[in-house]
Scaffold this motif. Structure first.
Motif, short mmCIF file in Angstrom:
data_model
loop_
_atom_site.label_atom_id
_atom_site.label_comp_id
_atom_site.label_asym_id
_atom_site.label_seq_id
_atom_site.Cartn_x
_atom_site.Cartn_y
_atom_site.Cartn_z
N GLN A 142 0.82 -1.21 0.00
CA GLN A 142 0.00 0.00 0.00
C GLN A 142 0.85 1.26 0.00
OE1 GLN A 142 -3.01 0.97 -0.47
NE2 GLN A 142 -2.68 3.10 0.16
N GLU A 143 1.94 1.24 0.76
CA GLU A 143 2.76 2.44 0.91
C GLU A 143 3.65 2.72 -0.30
OE1 GLU A 143 2.31 4.58 3.09
OE2 GLU A 143 1.38 3.60 4.80
N SER A 144 4.24 1.67 -0.88
CA SER A 144 5.23 1.90 -1.94
C SER A 144 5.11 0.95 -3.12
CB SER A 144 6.64 1.74 -1.35
OG SER A 144 6.86 0.38 -1.01
N GLN A 145 4.08 0.10 -3.10
CA GLN A 145 3.97 -0.98 -4.08
C GLN A 145 5.20 -1.89 -4.04
OE1 GLN A 145 2.78 0.26 -8.01
NE2 GLN A 145 0.86 1.12 -7.28
N ASP A 153 12.72 6.60 -3.21
CA ASP A 153 13.42 7.68 -2.49
C ASP A 153 12.59 8.96 -2.48
OD1 ASP A 153 13.60 8.42 -5.14
OD2 ASP A 153 15.79 8.60 -5.16
N TYR A 154 11.29 8.82 -2.48
CA TYR A 154 10.40 9.99 -2.45
C TYR A 154 9.09 9.56 -1.80
CZ TYR A 154 8.36 7.52 -6.42
OH TYR A 154 7.81 6.55 -7.23
N GLY A 155 8.22 10.54 -1.53
CA GLY A 155 6.92 10.26 -0.95
C GLY A 155 6.30 11.54 -0.41
N ASP A 156 5.21 11.39 0.31
CA ASP A 156 4.53 12.53 0.91
C ASP A 156 5.44 13.17 1.96
OD1 ASP A 156 2.34 14.25 1.63
OD2 ASP A 156 2.09 12.99 3.40
N ARG A 157 5.66 14.48 1.79
CA ARG A 157 6.57 15.21 2.68
C ARG A 157 7.93 14.51 2.74
NH1 ARG A 157 1.93 16.11 7.17
NH2 ARG A 157 1.27 14.16 6.20
N ASP A 158 8.36 14.03 3.90
CA ASP A 158 9.69 13.41 3.96
C ASP A 158 9.63 11.88 4.00
OD1 ASP A 158 8.56 13.51 6.50
OD2 ASP A 158 10.47 13.74 7.53
N LEU A 214 9.85 8.03 2.93
CA LEU A 214 10.83 7.33 2.10
C LEU A 214 10.68 5.82 2.25
CD1 LEU A 214 14.00 9.38 3.14
CD2 LEU A 214 12.94 9.45 0.87
N GLY A 215 11.16 5.10 1.26
CA GLY A 215 11.39 3.67 1.39
C GLY A 215 10.18 2.78 1.25
N LEU A 216 10.39 1.51 1.57
CA LEU A 216 9.36 0.49 1.43
C LEU A 216 8.09 0.82 2.20
CD1 LEU A 216 11.45 -2.81 1.82
CD2 LEU A 216 10.17 -2.11 -0.21
N PHE A 217 8.26 1.33 3.41
CA PHE A 217 7.11 1.59 4.27
C PHE A 217 6.76 3.07 4.36
CE2 PHE A 217 8.94 -2.42 5.64
CZ PHE A 217 7.82 -3.23 5.78
N GLN A 218 7.41 3.89 3.53
CA GLN A 218 7.17 5.34 3.54
C GLN A 218 7.28 5.91 4.96
OE1 GLN A 218 6.23 7.61 0.43
NE2 GLN A 218 7.89 6.10 0.33
N GLN A 219 8.36 5.55 5.60
CA GLN A 219 8.63 6.06 6.94
C GLN A 219 9.27 7.44 6.86
OE1 GLN A 219 11.03 2.69 7.75
NE2 GLN A 219 9.42 1.52 8.77
N TRP A 260 11.66 7.45 12.61
CA TRP A 260 11.91 6.13 12.04
C TRP A 260 13.39 5.91 11.71
CZ3 TRP A 260 8.39 2.37 12.14
CH2 TRP A 260 7.04 2.70 12.24
N GLY A 261 14.20 6.92 11.82
CA GLY A 261 15.61 6.82 11.49
C GLY A 261 16.00 7.95 10.56
N THR A 262 17.27 7.99 10.21
CA THR A 262 17.72 8.99 9.24
C THR A 262 17.22 8.59 7.85
OG1 THR A 262 19.77 7.82 8.72
CG2 THR A 262 19.81 9.33 10.61
N ALA A 263 17.30 9.53 6.92
CA ALA A 263 16.90 9.22 5.55
C ALA A 263 17.70 8.05 5.00
CB ALA A 263 17.07 10.46 4.67
N GLU A 264 18.99 8.03 5.28
CA GLU A 264 19.84 6.94 4.81
C GLU A 264 19.44 5.62 5.42
OE1 GLU A 264 24.61 5.76 4.50
OE2 GLU A 264 23.97 7.56 5.59
N GLU A 265 19.12 5.61 6.70
CA GLU A 265 18.71 4.37 7.37
C GLU A 265 17.39 3.87 6.80
OE1 GLU A 265 20.66 4.83 11.82
OE2 GLU A 265 18.71 5.77 11.38
#
Length: 291
Positions: free
Chosen positions: A73-76, A81-86, A88-93, A99-104
């Motif tokens: 649901q979050e990222s297919q 490396d993009y999404g709503d506001r900040d 990111l990632g598989l779970f759009q954290q 949830w961690g740094t952008a790199e994490e």
């Protein structure tokens, strides 16, 4: 659990060949619950990672079902490396939500563990409604959206946590870019850090040929033999993990308990698991292209 290496030298393995382009090439399918769902290989590789981490943490298959429905649901099921506001990632954290740094967050292993860290805090998540549990973890603005992906989450979790045996069927073309056998081993250890002990390695082909149902006489490939200590669910999780990553890693054959997935198989077995005689009940054998 022991990983063994056996190099198979000489010639070109027939599984590197392709005769035409079968339907659904570059996809995998899991079946169950009276239906089936097909994903592209990049999505299936990420689904395998999410499921592997659940297995390694000794979480119930339900945890993987929830995580897979959420990530789709979050990222297919893509590590974007993009999404709503900040987000990111598989779970759009979101880094801004702790949830961690952008790199994490862009590291799928970190983001998946972060998801499970929150999931296990929810009382009775093992039996609660998948959508409702996912929403408690994610706090999404679309609180009912996870329900749309519950069925495929359950199907892929069943296959990739080893609960339904040889239930991941992939149709792939010829081997292109590949990972080295060492890279495949490293990724296996990264995703199953508690379950796979690689402290002892052997380069003797005899160890590989004694564990595999069949090895080709000539093959530019390396055999990875994974001793799962008699844990059948773990063995099937590893076997299906290898098939899920076959497109990315250059895997040409996977075998366990007399079942054989062969990249070059055609006809009825073009997308599935055939049968083969021989092999050790406690070992999964993965052949990685030597190209």
């Amino acid at each position: 659990m022991v990983l063994l290496f056996g190099g198979i030298a000489g010639g070109s393995y027939i599984a590197l060949q392709r005769y035409g382009s079968p339907a659904h090439e570059g996809t995998c399918v899991a079946e169950g619950l009276g239906t089936s769902h097909r994903y592209s290989t990049d999505r299936v590789a990420n689904a395998a990672l999410i499921s592997a981490i659940a297995v390694d943490r000794e979480l119930p298959p339900r945890a993987a079902s929830i995580a897979l429905a959420t990530a789709y649901q979050e990222s297919q099921l893509r590590n974007i490396d993009y999404g709503d506001r900040d987000s990111l990632g598989l779970f759009q954290q979101r880094p801004s939500q702790g949830w961690g740094t952008a790199e994490e967050i862009q590291d799928p292993v970190h983001s998946t563990n972060a998801f499970y860290d929150e999931l296990v805090k929810i009382p009775a998540y093992e039996s609660a409604d998948i959508n409702d549990v996912a929403q408690q973890v994610q706090r999404s603005g679309h609180p009912e959206a996870y329900r749309d992906h519950e069925t495929e989450g359950r199907l892929y979790a069943s296959a990739l946590t080893g609960q339904s045996g040889a239930n991941l069927r992939c149709t792939l073309g010829a081997v292109g870019a590949t990972a080295s056998p060492e890279e495949v081993r490293s990724e296996l250890e990264r995703q199953f850090p508690r379950s796979i002990d690689s402290g002892r390695l052997s380069a003797q082909l005899a160890a590989a040929s004694g564990a595999a149902p069949q090895l080709p006489e000539t093959a530019g490939a390396t055999a990875l033999v994974i001793d799962t200590g008699g844990d059948e669910a773990l063995a099937w999780a590893v076997a299906n993990w290898a098939v899920a990553r076959a497109a990315e890693d250059g895997v040409v054959q996977v075998s366990y308990q007399g079942r054989l997935w062969d990249r070059a198989a055609h006809g009825e077995e073009a997308t599935g698991w055939g049968t083969a005689e021989g092999g050790a009940a406690d070992r999964v054998v993965v052949l990685v292209s030597g190209r």
